[in-house]
Design a protein around this motif. Structure first.
Motif, PDB file in Angstrom:
ATOM      1  N   TYR A  68       0.826  -1.213   0.000  1.00 48.08           N
ATOM      2  CA  TYR A  68       0.000   0.000   0.000  1.00 48.08           C
ATOM      3  C   TYR A  68       0.859   1.261   0.000  1.00 48.08           C
ATOM      4  O   TYR A  68       0.485   2.272  -0.605  1.00 48.08           O
ATOM      5  N   ASP A 116      -2.606  13.137   6.906  1.00 44.60           N
ATOM      6  CA  ASP A 116      -3.461  12.923   5.740  1.00 44.60           C
ATOM      7  C   ASP A 116      -3.138  11.597   5.065  1.00 44.60           C
ATOM      8  O   ASP A 116      -4.051  10.829   4.710  1.00 44.60           O
ATOM      9  N   ASN A 175      -3.634   8.524   8.210  1.00 46.44           N
ATOM     10  CA  ASN A 175      -4.958   8.388   8.834  1.00 46.44           C
ATOM     11  C   ASN A 175      -6.118   8.666   7.893  1.00 46.44           C
ATOM     12  O   ASN A 175      -7.280   8.499   8.277  1.00 46.44           O
ATOM     13  N   ASN A 176      -5.800   9.082   6.680  1.00 49.10           N
ATOM     14  CA  ASN A 176      -6.845   9.308   5.688  1.00 49.10           C
ATOM     15  C   ASN A 176      -6.669   8.338   4.519  1.00 49.10           C
ATOM     16  O   ASN A 176      -7.402   7.365   4.392  1.00 49.10           O
ATOM     17  N   LYS A 177      -5.658   8.579   3.692  1.00 46.06           N
ATOM     18  CA  LYS A 177      -5.502   7.781   2.471  1.00 46.06           C
ATOM     19  C   LYS A 177      -5.168   6.322   2.755  1.00 46.06           C
ATOM     20  O   LYS A 177      -5.792   5.408   2.205  1.00 46.06           O
ATOM     21  N   GLN A 235      -5.535   4.660   5.584  1.00 43.72           N
ATOM     22  CA  GLN A 235      -6.645   4.085   6.355  1.00 43.72           C
ATOM     23  C   GLN A 235      -7.815   3.724   5.450  1.00 43.72           C
ATOM     24  O   GLN A 235      -8.447   2.681   5.614  1.00 43.72           O
ATOM     25  N   SER A 236      -8.104   4.583   4.485  1.00 43.13           N
ATOM     26  CA  SER A 236      -9.253   4.342   3.601  1.00 43.13           C
ATOM     27  C   SER A 236      -9.061   3.117   2.719  1.00 43.13           C
ATOM     28  O   SER A 236     -10.029   2.553   2.210  1.00 43.13           O
ATOM     29  N   MET A 237      -7.806   2.690   2.547  1.00 46.42           N
ATOM     30  CA  MET A 237      -7.528   1.500   1.745  1.00 46.42           C
ATOM     31  C   MET A 237      -7.508   0.230   2.594  1.00 46.42           C
ATOM     32  O   MET A 237      -7.216  -0.857   2.098  1.00 46.42           O
ATOM     33  N   GLY A 238      -7.794   0.383   3.883  1.00 42.86           N
ATOM     34  CA  GLY A 238      -7.842  -0.773   4.755  1.00 42.86           C
ATOM     35  C   GLY A 238      -6.487  -1.268   5.203  1.00 42.86           C
ATOM     36  O   GLY A 238      -6.344  -2.426   5.605  1.00 42.86           O
ATOM     37  N   ASP A 280      -2.550  -0.364   7.291  1.00 41.63           N
ATOM     38  CA  ASP A 280      -2.003   0.450   8.358  1.00 41.63           C
ATOM     39  C   ASP A 280      -0.477   0.431   8.347  1.00 41.63           C
ATOM     40  O   ASP A 280       0.164  -0.322   7.618  1.00 41.63           O
ATOM     41  N   ASN A 325      -1.207   4.553  12.271  1.00 50.80           N
ATOM     42  CA  ASN A 325      -2.594   4.164  12.529  1.00 50.80           C
ATOM     43  C   ASN A 325      -2.698   2.709  12.957  1.00 50.80           C
ATOM     44  O   ASN A 325      -3.788   2.141  13.022  1.00 50.80           O
TER      45      ASN A 325
END
Length: 337
Positions: free
Chosen positions: A260, A287, A290-292, A294-297, A299, A316
């Protein structure tokens, strides 16, 4: 004669202006700072005994002090991060060098990268099995070749030419990692599936530093993902994903689920947000993690350092081995404290 005098005068003015500029730049440079990490992942409180936590914190502190001392004595940010990372590579505690995890074939394959924020030169190696300190080899690639990355046998051939220290592959084997490998094999048999829990995926060491000249540097080293197959290479040796440094923005070293970090080019994107978007290193790191991410599942975490000495240690996951040292403070931590 007048023409010659004019040229000399212009040269003098230009040189003086150049010196004044750099003197001014030196005054604006941030304080000597080094930030390190020893990997992120499933590090919930209670996973380690008090004695084990103390051992991790002691080694992080030792690495911080080693890197910082180099810069106190006039060394560069490049020298500092290598000193810090070598100490972690030599420790069986971290998934790099001596403490590397095993591939699905029961081998240790090591990756590393380094980048100079002043010149934006970089070096990286992937899949080496006999070089004691991959971070030293990554630096040799950067400084003594016209290339950026060497892999496997070719990287080791270059290491021999550079006179770097080699070890028997058995040197990298530790009982703790071997037991993790055997446990993973057993889980695969029971599940009849090659998938592994996330706790098996993470572990890396890295450092970023800012020296007295205002120059940044970043480096990362890893044993990769436990049970990896087919010569898999993660983000750690990938410039722009696992490592990035540019004096105009920031220095970054990443740790986490490498696939990722590669897809998101996390290290470069953080620095781009700082350089082009005017974001702080904290906001840019937040960003991306904790955003991009994280949104992909997925860490993981990053350490980020700006040319003004501002820094971030953002993750995260349940925890990240980490530490920071400058003239005013020294701190090491594991969990989200």
């Amino acid at each position: 004669m007048r023409f010659l005098i004019s040229i000399l005068a212009a040269t003098f003015v230009s040189t003086a202006a150049f010196a004044a500029h750099h003197e001014e730049a030196g005054q604006q440079a941030g304080p000597l700072t080094i930030v390190i990490h020893g990997g992120a992942g499933a590090l919930e409180p209670g996973r380690y005994t008090a004695e084990e936590e103390a051992a991790y914190k002691a080694k992080l502190t030792e690495a911080l002090n080693a890197g910082y001392s180099v810069m106190e004595q006039g060394g560069t940010a490049m020298d500092a991060i290598v000193a810090a990372i070598v100490l972690m590579e030599d420790s069986p505690l971290f998934n790099a060098g001596k403490g590397a995890v095993f591939t699905s074939e029961g081998k240790n394959e090591l990756d590393s990268s380094i980048m100079d924020g002043e010149t934006m030169n970089a070096g990286a190696v992937a899949g080496v099995t006999r070089v004691k300190n991959p971070i030293k080899l990554a630096r040799a690639v950067m400084e003594n070749s016209e290339h950026v990355m060497f892999a496997r046998e070719g990287a080791e051939e270059f290491a021999e030419e550079q006179g770097l220290e080699f070890v028997n592959p058995k040197y990298f084997r530790t009982e703790r990692r071997w037991q993790s490998y055997k446990n993973a094999l057993e889980r695969q048999k029971q599940q009849k599936d090659s998938a592994l829990p996330k706790s098996f995926k993470y572990g890396t060491v890295g450092a970023v530093a800012l020296d007295a000249h205002g120059n940044l540097a970043a480096g990362t080293s890893t044993g990769g993902m436990n049970m990896k197959k087919y010569g898999r290479v993660g983000d750690s040796p990938i410039i722009g994903a696992g490592t990035f440094a540019d004096n105009k923005s920031c220095a970054v070293s990443s740790t986490g689920w490498g696939e990722y970090f590669i897809r998101l080019t996390i290290a470069r994107d953080i620095c781009a947000q700082v350089e082009y978007g005017g974001a702080s290193v904290e906001d840019a790191a937040d960003d991306m993690i904790n955003n991009k991410l994280q949104s992909m599942g997925a860490d993981g975490g990053v350490i980020v350092l700006g040319p003004d000495g501002s820094y971030a240690m953002t993750f995260n996951s349940a925890g990240m081995f980490r530490g920071v040292k400058n003239a005013e403070m020294e701190e090491v931590a594991i969990y989200g404290e």
